[in-house]
Design an enzyme around this catalytic site. Structure first.
Site, PDB file in Angstrom:
ATOM      1  N   ARG A 263      52.008  51.614  64.962  1.00  0.00           N
ATOM      2  CA  ARG A 263      52.551  52.752  65.706  1.00  0.00           C
ATOM      3  C   ARG A 263      52.553  54.002  64.827  1.00  0.00           C
ATOM      4  O   ARG A 263      52.934  53.949  63.663  1.00  0.00           O
ATOM      5  CB  ARG A 263      53.982  52.466  66.178  1.00  0.00           C
ATOM      6  CG  ARG A 263      54.066  51.249  67.102  1.00  0.00           C
ATOM      7  CD  ARG A 263      55.491  50.969  67.549  1.00  0.00           C
ATOM      8  NE  ARG A 263      55.566  49.711  68.277  1.00  0.00           N
ATOM      9  CZ  ARG A 263      56.680  49.182  68.758  1.00  0.00           C
ATOM     10  NH1 ARG A 263      57.833  49.829  68.588  1.00  0.00           N
ATOM     11  NH2 ARG A 263      56.656  48.032  69.407  1.00  0.00           N
ATOM     12  N   ARG A 278      61.393  51.527  59.488  1.00  0.00           N
ATOM     13  CA  ARG A 278      60.452  52.148  60.435  1.00  0.00           C
ATOM     14  C   ARG A 278      59.105  52.352  59.752  1.00  0.00           C
ATOM     15  O   ARG A 278      58.948  53.243  58.923  1.00  0.00           O
ATOM     16  CB  ARG A 278      61.011  53.478  60.945  1.00  0.00           C
ATOM     17  CG  ARG A 278      60.311  54.036  62.180  1.00  0.00           C
ATOM     18  CD  ARG A 278      60.918  55.366  62.594  1.00  0.00           C
ATOM     19  NE  ARG A 278      62.319  55.239  62.935  1.00  0.00           N
ATOM     20  CZ  ARG A 278      62.775  54.930  64.149  1.00  0.00           C
ATOM     21  NH1 ARG A 278      61.929  54.731  65.137  1.00  0.00           N
ATOM     22  NH2 ARG A 278      64.072  54.836  64.374  1.00  0.00           N
ATOM     23  N   GLU A 350      68.775  48.014  65.753  1.00  0.00           N
ATOM     24  CA  GLU A 350      67.960  47.239  66.693  1.00  0.00           C
ATOM     25  C   GLU A 350      66.987  46.318  65.963  1.00  0.00           C
ATOM     26  O   GLU A 350      66.286  46.735  65.041  1.00  0.00           O
ATOM     27  CB  GLU A 350      67.174  48.186  67.595  1.00  0.00           C
ATOM     28  CG  GLU A 350      66.260  47.487  68.578  1.00  0.00           C
ATOM     29  CD  GLU A 350      65.159  48.395  69.105  1.00  0.00           C
ATOM     30  OE1 GLU A 350      64.095  47.863  69.457  1.00  0.00           O
ATOM     31  OE2 GLU A 350      65.356  49.622  69.138  1.00  0.00           O
ATOM     32  N   SER A 353      64.379  44.101  71.508  1.00  0.00           N
ATOM     33  CA  SER A 353      64.635  44.646  72.840  1.00  0.00           C
ATOM     34  C   SER A 353      64.038  43.678  73.845  1.00  0.00           C
ATOM     35  O   SER A 353      62.841  43.393  73.793  1.00  0.00           O
ATOM     36  CB  SER A 353      63.973  46.024  73.021  1.00  0.00           C
ATOM     37  OG  SER A 353      64.766  47.033  72.470  1.00  0.00           O
ATOM     38  N   ARG A 390      62.365  43.895  59.946  1.00  0.00           N
ATOM     39  CA  ARG A 390      63.794  44.218  60.043  1.00  0.00           C
ATOM     40  C   ARG A 390      64.664  42.995  59.776  1.00  0.00           C
ATOM     41  O   ARG A 390      65.791  43.119  59.281  1.00  0.00           O
ATOM     42  CB  ARG A 390      64.110  44.828  61.409  1.00  0.00           C
ATOM     43  CG  ARG A 390      63.487  46.210  61.578  1.00  0.00           C
ATOM     44  CD  ARG A 390      64.057  46.977  62.746  1.00  0.00           C
ATOM     45  NE  ARG A 390      63.468  48.321  62.818  1.00  0.00           N
ATOM     46  CZ  ARG A 390      63.950  49.318  63.552  1.00  0.00           C
ATOM     47  NH1 ARG A 390      65.016  49.123  64.300  1.00  0.00           N
ATOM     48  NH2 ARG A 390      63.358  50.499  63.558  1.00  0.00           N
TER      49      ARG A 390
END
Length: 416
Positions: A263, A278, A350, A353, A390
Site C-alpha cells: 500500500r 504502518r 487496530e 478489521s 502488528r
C-alpha cells in the site's frame, strides 16, 4: 457496487444513508438528475415504440386490402420512428454508462445497526479482553527494542527501497514466519480452507472488490502492465469466484491465505513514521467467506471470534470496536475492528478489521449462486486474522523484559 434501484426507487432514504458515509450531496444530486433524464427518455421511447407497433399493424392491414401506396407511405413514417428509437436507445445507453461509472465511486450503504458518527472518535467499544500488563520498569517501544536486539533494520530498508520499508532479522524474521504458520493453522481449525494466491492482479479484479477506481492512488501499479500489487489477500480470494455462478452454496465458502500486502499509504503522511506499525509492505493472513444472504450475519460473528481467539491464544490484551458510519471502509456495510494493546503508546491499535460487505462486491464482480432456477447475488465477508507485523509489535512490547529482551508466547514456541 450499491444497487442503483434503491436510489432510483427511494432516493431520499438511500441518499441519507450514503451521506452517513461521507458521500457528497452534489454527487447524489447528479445521480438523481441522471435518473430523471433516464425516466424521461424511457417514457419517450415507450411512446415511439407503441407508435411503431400500431403503424406496423396498420401496414399489414393495408397490404391485405391491396392498398400498397398507402402502406408504403406509412412505412416511411415507421422508418423515421425507427431512427428516433435508435437515437433514444443510444442516449439511454449513454446515461446508463454514466450511472454505472458514478456508482463505482459510491460506497456501500451502512447497516441499520451501525452507530452514526463522523470518524474513529464515534466508534463504539463492544468489550475488552485480557489484562493490560504492568511493568516495574520503563517500557521501550518496539522500534527501540528491535534496534537494540538487532531485529529491525530501518536504515537498510530505506537503502533497499525507501521509507516505510524495514528489514527483519534474526528472531524477528523467525517470529514473523512462526506467526504466519500459527495463524493459518488456527484459521484451518475454524474450517477455513488454505489457499495460495497471486500477489499481482489485474484491474478487473481490483474493481470487483472496490479498490478501483476510487483508491487508485493508494495502489502500486506495474508499469506498462495491467497488473497491481495486492493491498490485501481479500482481493484475489474474493475474485476467485468473479463472473461465476456457484452451483451449491448450502454451506459457506471459507478461505484463508497468507500474502504480503502493498500500500502506498497515500493519505497517511506523518502518521506512525517510527517503527513498523504502518508500512508500504507488510504480511497478513486473511479470512474471506462467501455465503447466502441469510448466512452472512452468523458468518460475520464467526470470523470476529476466529480473529479474536488468535489473540487470546497469544495472551495479548485486546478490545473489539464497532465502527461508526463515518469510519466504515468503502465496501463495508458493517465492520468490527479488533485492537491490540500497545504499551509504549498506552492505547489499543487496530490489528484486524472484519467486514460484511453484503452484496456490494458480488454485484461489482457478478458473483452469484444458484437458488432453484434463479441466480442470486452472494454476500462476501473479509477480515484480517491477523496483521502479522502488528502482532509482532504487540508481542515485542507486551512480552518485553527488564533487561531489554522479549519472551516468546507459549503458543508460538513449537513453531520456533
Amino acid at each position: 457496487m450499491i444497487d442503483l434501484k434503491l436510489l432510483e426507487k427511494d432516493f431520499d432514504t438511500t441518499s441519507e444513508k450514503l451521506k452517513l458515509k461521507g458521500v457528497d450531496e452534489s454527487i447524489l444530486l447528479d445521480i438523481k438528475k441522471l435518473f430523471e433524464e433516464k425516466k424521461k427518455i424511457q417514457t419517450e421511447l415507450e411512446k415511439y415504440q407503441n407508435q411503431r407497433n400500431t403503424l406496423s399493424k396498420e401496414i399489414g392491414k393495408l397490404m391485405k386490402e391491396g392498398k400498397k401506396d398507402e402502406a408504403e407511405a406509412i412505412k416511411k413514417e415507421v422508418a423515421q420512428i425507427k431512427n428516433k428509437i435508435e437515437e433514444l436507445n443510444s442516449k439511454l445507453k449513454e446515461i446508463e454508462e454514466k450511472l454505472y461509472s458514478k456508482a463505482l465511486n459510491i460506497p456501500n450503504i451502512p447497516d441499520d445497526d451501525v452507530p452514526v458518527g463522523k470518524d474513529e472518535n464515534d466508534n463504539v467499544e463492544i468489550k475488552r479482553i485480557g489484562e493490560i500488563p504492568k511493568f516495574d520498569f520503563e517500557v521501550k517501544s518496539h522500534d527501540e527494542l528491535g534496534e537494540n536486539l538487532g531485529w529491525l533494520d530501518f536504515a537498510r530498508g530505506v537503502k533497499l527501497a525507501k521509507s516505510r520499508f524495514t528489514v527483519l532479522k534474526n528472531d524477528a524474521a523467525r517470529i514473523e514466519r512462526a506467526l504466519i504458520n500459527f495463524f493459518l493453522d488456527h484459521n484451518r481449525s475454524y474450517g477455513f480452507e488454505e489457499v495460495y494466491v497471486p500477489f499481482l492482479v489485474n484491474s478487473e479484479t481490483m474493481t470487483a472488490t472496490g479498490q478501483l477506481p476510487k483508491f487508485k492512488e493508494d495502489l502500486f501499479k506495474i508499469e506498462d502492465e495491467d497488473l497491481y500489487l495486492i493491498p490485501t489477500a481479500e482481493v484475489p480470494l474474493t475474485n476467485l469466484f468473479r463472473d461465476e455462478i456457484i452451483q451449491n452454496l448450502d454451506n459457506p465458502i471459507k478461505l484463508t491465505a497468507y500474502t504480503p500486502c502493498f500500500r502506498k499509504e497515500a493519505g497517511s503522511y506523518g502518521k506512525d513514521t517510527k517503527g513498523i506499525i504502518r508500512q508500504h509492505q507488510f504480511d497478513k493472513v486473511e479470512l474471506v467467506a462467501i455465503t447466502k444472504p441469510e448466512d452472512s450475519d452468523k458468518m460475520f460473528e464467526e470470523m470476529v471470534e476466529c480473529a479474536s481467539s488468535a489473540l487470546e491464544k497469544l495472551s495479548l490484551p485486546y478490545r473489539q470496536v464497532m465502527l461508526c458510519s463515518g469510519d466504515l471502509g468503502f465496501s463495508a456495510a458493517k465492520t468490527i475492528d479488533i485492537e491490540v494493546w500497545i504499551p509504549s503508546q498506552n492505547k489499543y491499535r487496530e490489528i484486524s478489521s472484519v467486514s460484511n460487505t453484503r452484496d456490494f462486491q458480488a454485484r461489482r464482480g457478478k458473483i452469484r449462486y444458484k437458488e432453484g432456477k434463479k441466480n442470486r447475488l452472494v454476500h462476501t465477508l473479509n477480515g484480517s486474522s491477523l496483521a502479522v507485523g502488528r502482532t509482532l509489535v504487540a508481542i515485542m512490547e507486551n512480552y518485553q523484559t527488564k533487561d531489554g529482551k522479549v519472551e516468546i508466547p507459549k503458543i508460538l514456541q513449537k513453531y520456533l
